[in-house]
Scaffold this motif. Structure first.
Motif, PDB file in Angstrom:
ATOM      1  N   SER A  57     -10.776   6.542  28.687  1.00  0.00           N
ATOM      2  CA  SER A  57     -11.080   5.285  28.158  1.00  0.00           C
ATOM      3  C   SER A  57     -12.201   4.768  28.655  1.00  0.00           C
ATOM      4  CB  SER A  57      -9.686   4.497  28.564  1.00  0.00           C
ATOM      5  OG  SER A  57      -9.651   4.344  29.979  1.00  0.00           O
ATOM      6  N   THR A  77     -10.880   6.952  23.624  1.00  0.00           N
ATOM      7  CA  THR A  77      -9.802   5.627  23.835  1.00  0.00           C
ATOM      8  C   THR A  77     -10.618   4.322  24.422  1.00  0.00           C
ATOM      9  OG1 THR A  77      -8.845   5.728  25.837  1.00  0.00           O
ATOM     10  CG2 THR A  77      -7.834   7.134  24.121  1.00  0.00           C
ATOM     11  N   PRO A  82     -11.728   0.870  26.271  1.00  0.00           N
ATOM     12  CA  PRO A  82     -11.647   0.548  27.695  1.00  0.00           C
ATOM     13  C   PRO A  82     -10.444  -0.046  28.122  1.00  0.00           C
ATOM     14  CG  PRO A  82     -13.165  -0.845  26.494  1.00  0.00           C
ATOM     15  CD  PRO A  82     -12.794   0.048  25.478  1.00  0.00           C
ATOM     16  N   LEU A  83      -9.899   0.103  29.268  1.00  0.00           N
ATOM     17  CA  LEU A  83      -8.673  -0.815  29.714  1.00  0.00           C
ATOM     18  C   LEU A  83      -9.163  -2.183  30.103  1.00  0.00           C
ATOM     19  CD1 LEU A  83      -7.397   2.125  32.041  1.00  0.00           C
ATOM     20  CD2 LEU A  83      -6.197   1.060  29.930  1.00  0.00           C
ATOM     21  N   SER A 127      -5.768   4.070  26.938  1.00  0.00           N
ATOM     22  CA  SER A 127      -5.343   2.734  26.617  1.00  0.00           C
ATOM     23  C   SER A 127      -4.663   2.875  25.333  1.00  0.00           C
ATOM     24  CB  SER A 127      -6.773   2.151  26.358  1.00  0.00           C
ATOM     25  OG  SER A 127      -7.472   2.553  25.269  1.00  0.00           O
ATOM     26  N   PRO A 184       0.221   4.738  26.194  1.00  0.00           N
ATOM     27  CA  PRO A 184      -0.869   3.589  26.726  1.00  0.00           C
ATOM     28  C   PRO A 184      -0.409   3.196  28.091  1.00  0.00           C
ATOM     29  CG  PRO A 184       0.265   3.324  24.455  1.00  0.00           C
ATOM     30  CD  PRO A 184       0.976   4.345  25.071  1.00  0.00           C
ATOM     31  N   CYS A 185      -1.360   2.793  28.692  1.00  0.00           N
ATOM     32  CA  CYS A 185      -1.474   2.406  29.950  1.00  0.00           C
ATOM     33  C   CYS A 185      -0.659   1.066  29.972  1.00  0.00           C
ATOM     34  CB  CYS A 185      -2.719   2.446  30.710  1.00  0.00           C
ATOM     35  SG  CYS A 185      -2.518   1.398  32.381  1.00  0.00           S
ATOM     36  N   ARG A 199      -0.454  -0.825  32.967  1.00  0.00           N
ATOM     37  CA  ARG A 199      -1.318  -1.660  34.182  1.00  0.00           C
ATOM     38  C   ARG A 199      -0.274  -1.624  35.241  1.00  0.00           C
ATOM     39  NH1 ARG A 199      -4.426  -6.491  31.959  1.00  0.00           N
ATOM     40  NH2 ARG A 199      -5.389  -6.342  34.143  1.00  0.00           N
ATOM     41  N   PRO A 220      -5.113  -1.137  35.814  1.00  0.00           N
ATOM     42  CA  PRO A 220      -5.239   0.199  36.409  1.00  0.00           C
ATOM     43  C   PRO A 220      -5.925   0.317  37.766  1.00  0.00           C
ATOM     44  CG  PRO A 220      -7.143   0.016  35.174  1.00  0.00           C
ATOM     45  CD  PRO A 220      -6.419  -1.214  34.903  1.00  0.00           C
TER      46      PRO A 220
END
Length: 555
Positions: free
Chosen positions: A155, A171, A173-174, A203, A211-212, A214, A340
């Motif tokens: 990401s 993917t 960015p977070l 992400s 998907p993350c 967080r 993250p």
């Protein structure tokens, strides 16, 4: 130790039964080789001393997750002390090596910062007059890197001016979060470089990854399946393509025949039985400590000083990356327990050499979250107090620290370039052994003056940034001992067999069918997290083996 000519494989084995490739180690490098080779039609067997991770055992969802990181999920094998681990003698080392035995390797416990080496990292001798230039260039590796990133599910934002032009990441960015935004205030006030963090964390759903969410527990196994590890992204494809994965297999020797070709390996299975796996080509991927250990263990009449060690450099030029960290406490709530835990912001402001600073090379910065109640009393595993006074961390002071700091912190990590020194090395310990009686590695590592000056400079700059961002309290921890995540350089790459162990394709100069695809082959360390480069080199080596299969010398 005996040569393979005096030992026999299974009685039923024929040349047709012998796999094309044996890979030792299922970490990022070994897994990538298994994926690429099996999908190109080669028969592959991989021996891994650990086991396939069970995500249900990751504790990131549990209230007590920080406590489990002190033992069960500690990255230091001497602290964790699992049966599949091997102990390491660190009595003569400034830094403890951190690693994990299992499918996915130490990436199971990494922060997932994705940081490819820069063009200058491959030309240190030419640019700065130290160490050696790599026999490969950034430009040569870039197409492989971009292919790796599509598999990994990286990401990030394309366009970081520190990197040459390249493809988009697979993917988005977070979020940089409140922690990242607070750090950006300081960067912008000082006019310093920053960029949204690039991470091996998806992400959006990608190649088996979720998907993350967080959660911020990335460094101790991701219970959500969002952090990219090879058990998720590579092994399902490799197994479907026919690769065979043998876990609980501790290799004790690589065997060679009378021609000096590698014929396979002897290993101890999970029941304590000695077994032999034959192969036409052997690939080592046991990390920068495990690979030289195995090469030194594999002595024979042809290789009395260790396998493929005519240069005398196997185990030498160990690089760890000197590491310091800074903590800034702010008045406002930054929700700094939220992930993250990779890197919210990255900076290369002080990466390239400026000799007026009194040292060469530089370091990458990463802006991080700092976890829960225990995280606010530590930075990357070290106490934020350098005095050694435990009362400053526990008891009433713990409650005070949590009240003042929880959710209000910005952490900066500094990964400094580590120049290769032959005195820094991996040896076989004369006394210490693993649980199967195999000699354990001993680490001899001392930070040099260049690293000390580099870290002190960056520590001053960290304080400058935190104060510019408005921190009301700052703490710097100099050279954290438990920071040896990056195990590099102990079987270095080069064109000259007299001053390197492997050639530009990762093939050992001395044994034509023995390759290495882990951090051991690094000529220099760069000042970045190495996983991106390890996986890129592995993909390139595997593709070369597949392309040259008809010309490859084989046992």
């Amino acid at each position: 130790m005996r040569e393979a000519t005096t030992l026999r494989g299974p009685a039923s084995s024929t040349k047709k039964d012998i796999p094309d490739v044996l890979i030792i180690g299922a970490g990022p490098g070994g897994s990538m080789a298994a994926y690429e080779l099996s999908r190109q039609g080669l028969s592959v067997v991989c021996l891994e001393q650990g086991f396939m991770p069970d995500p249900s055992k990751y504790t990131g969802r549990d209230p007590e997750w920080e406590l489990t990181t002190r033992k069960t999920w500690n990255p230091n094998p001497n602290t964790r002390d699992n049966p599949q681990d091997y102990p390491v003698n660190t009595s003569e080392s400034d830094i403890n090596p951190l690693m994990f035995a299992g499918v996915g390797g130490s990436a199971t416990l990494f922060n997932a910062q994705w940081a490819p080496m820069l063009p200058s990292d491959f030309r240190v001798k030419t640019l700065d007059g130290v160490a050696d230039d790599w026999p490969v260039s950034y430009e040569e590796l870039l197409p492989h890197l971009e292919d790796v990133e599509q598999l990994v599910g990286v990401s990030g934002y394309r366009g970081n001016p520190i990197h040459p032009p390249r493809r988009d990441f697979p993917t988005p960015p977070l979020p940089v979060g409140d922690v990242g935004r607070k750090a950006i205030e300081g960067f912008d006030k000082l006019g310093w470089h920053w960029w949204p963090g690039t991470n091996a964390i998806a992400s959006v759903a990608h190649n088996g990854l979720n998907p993350c969410v967080r959660r911020g527990t990335c460094a101790y196994g991701c219970p959500e399946g969002a952090k990219s590890t090879t058990d998720i992204t590579l092994w399902p494809h490799a197994l479907k393509a026919g690769a065979k994965l043998v876990t609980g297999a501790r290799v004790r020797e690589i065997e060679v025949d009378s021609r000096g070709l590698a014929t396979g390996a002897v290993y101890i299975d999970r029941n304590g039985r000695e077994r032999r796996q034959l192969a036409k080509t052997v690939i080592l991927a046991a990390n920068g400590v495990g690979t030289p250990r195995l090469m030194l263990l594999s002595q024979s009449g042809r290789f009395p000083n260790g396998l493929a060690n005519s240069s005398g450099l196997v185990g030498k030029r160990l690089m760890f990356h000197p590491y310091s960290a800074g903590l800034g406490v702010f008045e406002e709530n930054l929700h700094s327990w939220r992930g993250p835990y990779g890197q919210m912001i990255e900076s290369y402001q002080f990466y390239e050499t400026d000799k007026s600073r009194g040292f060469v090379r530089g370091a990458k910065w990463a802006i991080l979250a700092n976890g829960g109640p225990l995280g606010v009393s530590s930075i990357a595993g070290s106490k934020v107090f350098e005095s050694g006074d435990m009362s400053a961390v526990w008891g009433e002071n713990l409650h005070r620290n949590v009240e003042q700091r929880l959710g209000r912190c910005v952490v900066i990590s500094v990964v400094g370039e580590d120049l290769p020194q032959e005195s820094n090395q991996v040896q076989l310990d004369p006394v210490l052994t693993d649980s199967d009686g195999i000699p354990a590695p001993k680490i001899i590592y001392r930070m040099d003056e260049n690293s000390r000056r580099l870290l002190r400079f960056h520590e001053e700059k960290m304080l400058e940034l935190l104060k510019a961002a408005g921190a009301v309290e700052t703490v710097i921890v100099h050279q954290i001992r438990d920071s040896g995540w990056h195990l590099l350089g102990t079987a270095c790459m080069g064109n000259d067999p007299g001053s390197s162990v492997v050639d530009r394709w990762g093939r050992t100069h001395d044994v034509p069918n023995l390759f290495i695809v882990d951090g051991s082959v690094f000529t220099t360390s760069g000042g970045v997290n190495p996983t991106a480069t390890i996986m890129t080199l592995s993909m390139r080596t595997a593709r070369h083996i597949a392309e040259q299969r008809r010309n490859q010398e084989a046992a």
